[in-house]
Motif scaffolding. Structure first.
Motif, PDB file in Angstrom:
ATOM      1  N   SER A 251       0.830  -1.218   0.000  1.00 17.19           N
ATOM      2  CA  SER A 251       0.000   0.000   0.000  1.00 17.19           C
ATOM      3  C   SER A 251       0.859   1.259   0.000  1.00 17.19           C
ATOM      4  N   ALA A 252       1.872   1.303   0.870  1.00 21.60           N
ATOM      5  CA  ALA A 252       2.730   2.483   0.940  1.00 21.60           C
ATOM      6  C   ALA A 252       3.535   2.651  -0.341  1.00 21.60           C
ATOM      7  N   SER A 253       4.001   1.557  -0.925  1.00 20.36           N
ATOM      8  CA  SER A 253       4.806   1.634  -2.146  1.00 20.36           C
ATOM      9  C   SER A 253       4.019   2.246  -3.291  1.00 20.36           C
ATOM     10  N   VAL A 254       2.760   1.836  -3.438  1.00 22.08           N
ATOM     11  CA  VAL A 254       1.932   2.365  -4.529  1.00 22.08           C
ATOM     12  C   VAL A 254       1.755   3.874  -4.380  1.00 22.08           C
ATOM     13  N   VAL A 255       1.428   4.325  -3.176  1.00  9.79           N
ATOM     14  CA  VAL A 255       1.226   5.758  -2.954  1.00  9.79           C
ATOM     15  C   VAL A 255       2.516   6.534  -3.201  1.00  9.79           C
ATOM     16  N   LEU A 256       3.635   6.029  -2.718  1.00  4.51           N
ATOM     17  CA  LEU A 256       4.909   6.734  -2.886  1.00  4.51           C
ATOM     18  C   LEU A 256       5.322   6.799  -4.347  1.00  4.51           C
ATOM     19  N   MET A 257       5.135   5.722  -5.097  1.00  3.98           N
ATOM     20  CA  MET A 257       5.520   5.726  -6.504  1.00  3.98           C
ATOM     21  C   MET A 257       4.648   6.671  -7.327  1.00  3.98           C
ATOM     22  N   VAL A 258       3.375   6.738  -6.996  1.00  2.00           N
ATOM     23  CA  VAL A 258       2.496   7.679  -7.696  1.00  2.00           C
ATOM     24  C   VAL A 258       2.922   9.117  -7.412  1.00  2.00           C
ATOM     25  N   PHE A 259       3.277   9.415  -6.162  1.00  2.00           N
ATOM     26  CA  PHE A 259       3.756  10.761  -5.839  1.00  2.00           C
ATOM     27  C   PHE A 259       5.072  11.057  -6.547  1.00  2.00           C
ATOM     28  N   ALA A 260       5.933  10.058  -6.709  1.00  2.00           N
ATOM     29  CA  ALA A 260       7.196  10.271  -7.414  1.00  2.00           C
ATOM     30  C   ALA A 260       6.951  10.620  -8.879  1.00  2.00           C
ATOM     31  N   LEU A 261       5.943  10.023  -9.492  1.00  2.00           N
ATOM     32  CA  LEU A 261       5.617  10.351 -10.877  1.00  2.00           C
ATOM     33  C   LEU A 261       5.041  11.752 -11.003  1.00  2.00           C
ATOM     34  N   LYS A 262       4.517  12.300  -9.907  1.00  2.00           N
ATOM     35  CA  LYS A 262       3.893  13.632  -9.925  1.00  2.00           C
ATOM     36  C   LYS A 262       4.831  14.707  -9.389  1.00  2.00           C
ATOM     37  N   ALA A 263       6.122  14.493  -9.460  1.00  2.00           N
ATOM     38  CA  ALA A 263       7.076  15.404  -8.827  1.00  2.00           C
ATOM     39  C   ALA A 263       7.377  16.639  -9.657  1.00  2.00           C
ATOM     40  N   PHE A 264       6.597  16.925 -10.690  1.00  2.00           N
ATOM     41  CA  PHE A 264       6.878  18.099 -11.521  1.00  2.00           C
ATOM     42  C   PHE A 264       6.856  19.382 -10.705  1.00  2.00           C
ATOM     43  N   ASP A 265       5.785  19.572  -9.919  1.00  2.00           N
ATOM     44  CA  ASP A 265       5.668  20.839  -9.187  1.00  2.00           C
ATOM     45  C   ASP A 265       6.784  21.004  -8.169  1.00  2.00           C
TER      46      ASP A 265
END
Length: 328
Positions: A251-265
């Motif tokens: 569960s934590a890995s999925v959330v962290l990886m999605v946030f890593a893909l959204k690191a543009f801002d």
């Protein structure tokens, strides 16, 4: 002598053993009955509540995705209207042949894996320490979780000040102990790891909370059994406790990886522009730069679809796992 009621039989009514005549249940409009049978008795009746948001999401989310796919198959750039008469995969071939895209893809994978693993390790360590019933547990838990409440923009500005070459706190500490200043943002060899560390600082508290919930769900008997068997504390956690945190890790890995893909801002706020320094350019920043700085809309759309597929490859298996476990 039993009386036979012909009128009852002709009307299609069933006579029970007790002599009570039961009316056949009216099934209503057959397609509606089938929908209610398949999805629930109130599926059609409740459609006034779920159908409007369902249509809006379908139009503005999935419709936008389909439109983006169509644009990525054109050669649309600059101003005007896309030409949908000649669709091909030219933009995807261009991306694979673009060294800038390849470098950004590699940086994205490094950020994705490095950030996730480091954050999970730090979060697990913090969770184990807090689970040992230390003093001021609630205070430490709040302190560790506080950075999670900050936006990417605030975190980026905070670490831009920390990493400042001349006046940053980190370099001031280094010079005070006789070491040279480090160009954390300008050096292509370490800038990506500086980004990983800053993001880890923000999300380690989230991983800690997820792991702490998993640790608190493990029965005390497991700890006691390991101690009875003579296992040391380190071996107890490694062999008995941590294997039971599989669900928390996923569960934590999925959330962290999605946030890593959204690191543009985060990167945009850290460097103040669309172009991060060499070594820190990821697919998200390249996508936005191609769209709004270079007006290469079709090329940017192709990169966006690749990012979408990467996110889907992360979320899809997780949803399937949750379905197999009976959580969906």
């Amino acid at each position: 002598m039993a009386l036979h009621n012909d009128d009852t039989e002709e009307s299609g009514n069933a006579v029970t053993d007790g002599g009570v005549v039961e009316e056949k249940q009216q099934t209503g409009f057959r397609p509606i009955a089938r929908l209610n049978e398949r999805f629930g008795s109130d599926f059609v009746e409740s459609s006034q509540f779920w159908l409007p948001p369902f249509l809006l999401v379908g139009l503005f989310v999935y419709g936008a995705i389909i439109w983006n796919v169509m644009i990525s198959l054109t050669d649309f750039q600059g101003f005007g209207t896309p030409d949908y008469s000649d669709l091909d995969l030219e933009m995807y071939a261009r991306a694979l042949a673009d060294s800038g895209f390849v470098d950004a893809a590699v940086n994205t994978f490094v950020l994705l894996i490095g950030f996730t693993l480091v954050t999970l390790a730090i979060g697990l360590g913090l969770a184990i320490l807090i689970d040992r019933n230390i003093r001021f547990e609630n205070t430490f838990r709040t302190i560790y979780l506080l950075p999670m409440s900050l936006s990417f923009v605030v975190t980026a500005q905070f670490w831009a000040w920390m990493y400042n070459f001349n006046n940053g706190v980190i370099n001031i500490v280094l010079t005070s102990i006789g070491l040279d200043r480090v160009d954390w943002i300008g050096s292509p060899n370490i800038v990506l790891w500086a980004v990983v560390f800053a993001l880890m600082w923000q999300f380690a508290g989230y991983a800690m909370v997820v792991y702490l919930a998993g640790l608190r769900a493990i029965p005390d008997e497991h700890y006691e059994a390991a101690k009875v068997d003579g296992a040391s504390t380190l071996r107890m956690y490694w062999r008995v406790i941590i294997p039971q945190l599989k669900g928390s890790t996923i569960s934590a890995s999925v959330v962290l990886m999605v946030f890593a893909l959204k690191a543009f801002d985060f990167l945009y706020s850290l460097v103040g522009g669309y172009r991060p320094p060499n070594g820190a350019d990821i697919l998200a920043t390249k996508m936005v730069r191609e769209a709004y700085a270079n007006l290469n809309w079709a090329y940017s759309s192709a990169i966006a679809i690749m990012l979408f597929l990467m996110a889907l490859s992360i979320v899809g298996p997780y949803l399937y796992y949750q379905y197999k476990e009976g959580h969906l």
